[in-house]
Design an enzyme around this catalytic site. Structure first.
Site: not given
Ligand SMILES: [Zn+2]
Ligand SMILES: *[C@@H]1O[C@H](CO)[C@@H](O)[C@H](O)[C@H]1NC(C)=O
Ligand SMILES: *[C@@H]1O[C@H](CO)[C@@H](O)[C@H](O)[C@H]1NC(C)=O
Ligand SMILES: *[C@@H]1O[C@H](CO)[C@@H](O)[C@H](O)[C@H]1NC(C)=O
Length: 375
Positions: A111-112, A161, A165, A202, A266
């Protein structure tokens, strides 16, 4: 049914705000990505901002039934009733949520990204011919289109995603539409494909968020194994070896577990990428490590496909000078998973934690709880 436990989630929003990271705008590491620069046609919201939807997107949900869950503010949940199946509150899931893979399989997700550290991860994945699901942040897509293109062309599953965020349960229906659709649009500009999967930051999802996602054609993906790797970037006491130890434990459970895994990692920091590179070979020995689409049997993209199109409609990279749109974006990213502290609380106990709820909400919650316990 969930175990008869009520879990009290304390969303420590202020703590997270204090931890939020601002990634400085750095040039794309050209050595690591294909040459050339991508020019977006669309003018995107600034990275990290909570965007508004395009007007035409709002009507996309007008025929849908959207759960009337309240827009939560900051650190509140609606008492302890969990009437709207809030995963980050109680771990509640609906059948449409993808939380695990079938026994023997492991959905590997990062992710991210994309970030400056993604190309190292992508390089490693290529060396082991491992396909992964990449939940990308919209602003990062606009900032690193070359990395998105590279990941897509390598056969990874590109997924959403959100744009900013944020905690989606704290956003209005219109804001949730914007979070998903702006990110979808940016990914579509680069890859020519519209992703089907989204991961709420989250894991913050309730029935309202689910209904909006569904009306827009998206399927939510949570996880059942958390590396907590984001803490490497933010906690001085977190030990990298814990990630390896946990992964080793997950490998040991492969034979006896009734379901497979979906892990949360991540490509956010150098250290999280390094950890990802260390634990992947362990997981590969014990599980068929694959994408979410592959293990769930669902298409990765709205056109029904899951692999890279040979005749991609994606725009090609031009060798033109870097355009403003791909340089001005600076991202403010929060890590996934960190802010939610789940505290176990026995059913019908009202002793702990209610001080954070307004009295009226508490009364309402207790009423719902009482009714709920009669059903
Ligand atoms: Zn994230
Ligand atoms: C909503 O329903 C109306 C009336 O049936 C229809 O014309 C319209 O296309 C529908 N909108 C969407 C987004 O499905
Ligand atoms: C697994 O990770 C958690 C933190 O995420 C840590 O507290 C725990 O000690 C780790 N387990 C092992 C066996 O290292
Ligand atoms: C695409 O789907 C097929 C069939 O489900 C699967 O074997 C393959 O691994 C998938 N590829 C990706 C990249 O998910």
């Amino acid at each position: 049914m969930l175990p008869k436990l009520f879990l009290l989630a304390t969303l420590t929003l202020s703590a997270v705000n204090a931890q939020s990271i601002t990634a400085p705008p750095k040039p794309i590491p050209t050595a690591a990505v294909s040459s050339g620069v991508f020019s977006f046609k669309e003018t995107y919201p600034s990275a990290g901002s909570k965007p508004n939807p395009k007007p035409e997107w709002i009507s996309l949900i007008s025929n849908a039934t959207i759960a009337n869950a309240p827009v939560l503010t900051g650190n509140s949940n609606v008492g302890n009733s969990d009437a709207f199946c809030d995963w980050s509150f109680t771990g509640c899931t609906r059948p449409t949520d993808i939380v695990s893979c079938p026994k023997g399989q492991w959905g590997i997700t990062y992710d991210d990204g994309p970030t400056d550290f993604s190309s190292k991860l992508y390089d490693f994945l290529d060396t082991t011919q491992q396909k992964a699901t990449l939940f990308m942040i919209g602003g990062q897509v606009v900032r690193y289109p070359n990395l998105v293109k590279r990941a897509y062309d390598s056969g990874h599953e590109i997924a959403i995603h959100t744009w900013s965020h944020s905690y989606l349960t704290t956003e209005t229906n219109e804001q949730i539409i914007a979070e998903l659709k702006w990110t979808e649009l940016a990914i579509e500009e680069v890859t020519g494909r519209k992703p089907r999967f989204f991961r709420p930051p989250y894991g913050d999802i309730d029935d309202r968020v689910r209904d909006i996602g569904k009306a827009l054609g998206f399927t939510p993906v949570i996880w059942n194994h958390d590396t907590d790797d984001w803490m490497l970037g933010e906690s001085t006491t977190f030990q990298a070896s814990w990630i390896d130890n946990n992964a080793t434990q997950w490998v040991g459970e492969a034979a006896t577990a009734t379901v497979g895994g979906v892990s949360l990692e991540h490509d956010l920091y150098a250290a999280t990428v390094d950890a990802a590179i260390r634990i992947l070979p362990l997981l590969q020995k014990a599980y068929k490590v694959t994408t979410i689409g592959s293990c769930s049997g669902q298409p990765s993209y709205k056109d029904g496909g899951n692999t890279t199109l040979t005749t991609s409609t994606a725009s090609t990279l031009s060798s033109a000078t870097q355009t403003a749109s791909s340089t001005v974006i600076s991202a403010s990213i929060r890590p996934a998973g960190p802010a939610v502290t789940l505290v176990q609380k026995p059913q019908n106990s009202n002793s702990a934690g209610n001080s954070i709820f307004p009295t009226a909400v508490t009364v309402l919650a207790l009423t719902v709880l009482t009714i709920g316990s009669l059903i």
